[in-house]
Enzyme design. Structure first.
Site, PDB file in Angstrom:
ATOM      1  N   HIS A 198      28.976 -11.322  34.175  1.00  0.00           N
ATOM      2  CA  HIS A 198      30.533 -12.039  34.231  1.00  0.00           C
ATOM      3  C   HIS A 198      30.894 -12.385  32.914  1.00  0.00           C
ATOM      4  CE1 HIS A 198      30.332 -12.183  38.639  1.00  0.00           C
ATOM      5  NE2 HIS A 198      28.936 -12.119  38.415  1.00  0.00           N
ATOM      6  N   ASN A 244      32.139 -12.627  44.830  1.00  0.00           N
ATOM      7  CA  ASN A 244      32.689 -11.376  44.384  1.00  0.00           C
ATOM      8  C   ASN A 244      34.157 -11.047  44.956  1.00  0.00           C
ATOM      9  OD1 ASN A 244      30.608 -11.204  42.170  1.00  0.00           O
ATOM     10  ND2 ASN A 244      29.566  -9.690  43.489  1.00  0.00           N
TER      11      ASN A 244
END
Length: 545
Positions: free
Chosen positions: A81, A159
């Site tokens: 990320h 997600n």
């Protein structure tokens, strides 16, 4: 280290072990997997849990060592990320879960009243690639929301896709290593990626989504979000139910085909960040409805999968989506580094009325996320404005790098930094509702779950796609697998065929066609040939003639 040194015995410094040390225990060889302590690893697929479904236990030393090291592999960029975009906003609750009072299922205060507003900060991200990577790459997208509630922070970390590649957090470092560039070439390789997938049949569902158009959202404003993990809601009586969270964009859902992504990347590799920022600046505030699915806690033998398995979707016809509120993003960060980059999320950051399930991925992430934030940002990361709760706090935590505040309350005797104390210091909060106390029973084992059903939902998803989505999926998989060793190709085709015969057949045909094209295509020539650096043509161009 010389071979002679490697063979040294005893505790001499020059005799420390390593991959070339030929001293092995009975049954070990040079390829035997061990921990850094030299302990042979007998099971690298399953964490140690109470029964095969969990929960995990704290003495999972192999797991703790593996994840702790993994969290410290990069400084200071996030290991995963890394590339992200953020925005501030507000969440407004409906006061209900679908048509029922929300209090029936949870006592979490932010959900109780219709119209109740809770400030939020959201960070969207790509998962596997670096800080300055193109936002058009095929990759899961992170969708992390920090709720600044009256009871402290709640982080809903998820997600864009509703499932994941693995079901046990012990495998997470292996998964990400396979997605990252090769340690010898520094180039990402489809062969490395699918070499891991070839030994991970439960990833077939996620692969089917990731290599379809759903693997490249058009932008952050037009993508879904999912908590992925299974949590619990707990009501005022201490009763718990399983819950899954889903964000649905009110702007609609848009994804990109690979050619569309390539076209965007040719001129703009910041398109998703720019789109989010510019829309908010224009006053076109993006919104998402938050839905939950609820299920009674238990093993649910009537299902052909384990409801705690993160590679599975709960069927909406059996566990309907229930609306609980709407989120609006209405303000861009004042400083991207101070807010978007230093914001720190954790799956264990819950408030009263929200709780953990026995989901093995959730429990592993709960250790890893907060641990990596203490390493990446520092032990006092929660003192940063973007991470601090928007309420009073008082703790006995002290010192550490970059501590700029002491968590003492007004009038506290600063000498008292412990509890209990008759002299001063913070006291335990009164309990307003009973704890949720699920019963846990079972042998402590390392074992896979009993209902893996690795291919059923992958086949369902393939058949649910529209024709153009199936075409795009087959094209993307064929192109990726054509770059892989034939053994990897065969194993992946076995998985796709197990999901759906047509799926496997079409990918196999696609691989053969791609490999033939490669054989028939001459090697590319890069650039245009020049005779000398200072040719007449070049000099004319420089002079402006």
């Amino acid at each position: 280290m010389s071979d002679e040194q490697n063979k040294a015995v005893g505790t001499a410094v020059q005799g420390v072990g390593g991959p070339r040390d030929d001293r092995t225990a009975a049954g070990e060889g040079q390829q035997t997997l061990t921990t850094r302590q030299g302990h042979p690893v007998f099971d690298n697929q399953n964490s140690r849990t109470v029964g095969s479904r969990g929960p995990m236990t704290l003495e999972n030393y192999q797991f703790l060592e593996k994840l702790s090291h993994f969290d410290r592999e990069r400084i200071p960029e996030r290991v995963v990320h890394a590339r992200g975009a953020g925005a501030h906003g507000v969440f407004v609750a409906t006061g209900k879960v679908g048509d029922e009072p929300v209090s029936k299922y949870t006592r979490a205060k932010l959900f109780q009243e219709a119209g109740k507003e809770t400030p939020v900060f959201v960070r969207f991200s790509t998962v596997g690639h670096g800080t300055h990577s193109p936002e058009t790459l095929r990759d899961p997208r992170g969708f992390a929301v920090k709720f600044y509630t009256e009871d402290g922070n709640w982080d809903l970390v998820g997600n864009n896709l509703k499932v994941f590649f693995i079901r046990d957090a012990l495998k997470f470092p292996d998964l990400i290593h396979s997605q990252k560039p090769s340690p010898t070439t520094n180039v990402q390789s489809q062969e490395r990626i699918f070499d891991f997938f070839a030994g991970t049949p439960e990833a077939t569902h996620m692969i089917t989504l990731l290599y379809s158009p759903w693997g490249i959202p058009a932008s952050y404003r037009f993508m879904q979000g999912s908590g992925v993990n299974t949590y619990k809601w707990v009501n005022a009586q201490g009763e718990g139910v399983l819950v899954k969270y889903h964000w649905e964009p009110k702007q609609g859902i848009r994804n990109l085909t690979q050619p569309q992504a390539d076209e965007i990347q040719a001129t703009n590799f910041n398109h998703a960040t720019q789109d989010l920022h510019d829309a908010i600046e224009r006053g076109e505030y993006p919104q998402w409805d938050l839905y939950v699915q609820l299920m009674e806690d238990g093993e649910h033998p009537e299902l052909d999968f384990d409801p705690l398995d993160d590679t599975k979707i709960w069927p909406a016809d059996r566990f309907p989506f229930r609306h609980v509120g709407t989120m609006t993003l209405n303000r861009n960060p004042d400083n991207v580094f101070a807010e978007t980059e230093q914001v720190a999320f954790g799956t264990g950051v819950l408030v009263d009325g929200l709780d953990f399930s026995d989901d093995k991925m959730l429990q592993g992430r709960t250790f890893s996320y907060s641990d990596t934030q203490r390493y990446r940002v520092g032990p006092n990361y929660l003192q940063l404005p973007i991470n601090a709760p928007k309420k009073h706090l008082a703790t006995n935590q002290r010192d550490g790098q970059m501590a700029y505040r002491v968590d003492t309350f007004e009038g506290q005797d600063a000498r008292v930094n412990y509890e209990p104390s008759l002299l001063s210091g913070p006291k335990e909060a009164p309990r307003a509702a009973p704890d949720h106390t699920p019963q846990v029973e079972g042998r402590l084992v390392r074992a896979p779950i009993e209902r893996p059903n690795n291919f059923g939902q992958a086949g369902d998803q393939y058949r649910a796609f529209e024709d153009w989505e199936r075409d795009e999926l087959v094209s993307n998989l064929s192109g990726a697998l054509a770059q892989c060793d034939v053994r990897i190709q065969q194993k992946m085709l076995e998985y796709f065929s197990a999901a759906d015969q047509d799926y496997g057949r079409r990918v196999e045909e696609g691989i053969k066609a791609r490999m033939k094209d490669v054989q028939d295509t001459p090697a590319p020539r890069y650039g245009r040939e020049s005779r000398t650096q200072h040719s007449p043509r070049r000099e004319a161009a420089i002079s402006g003639d």
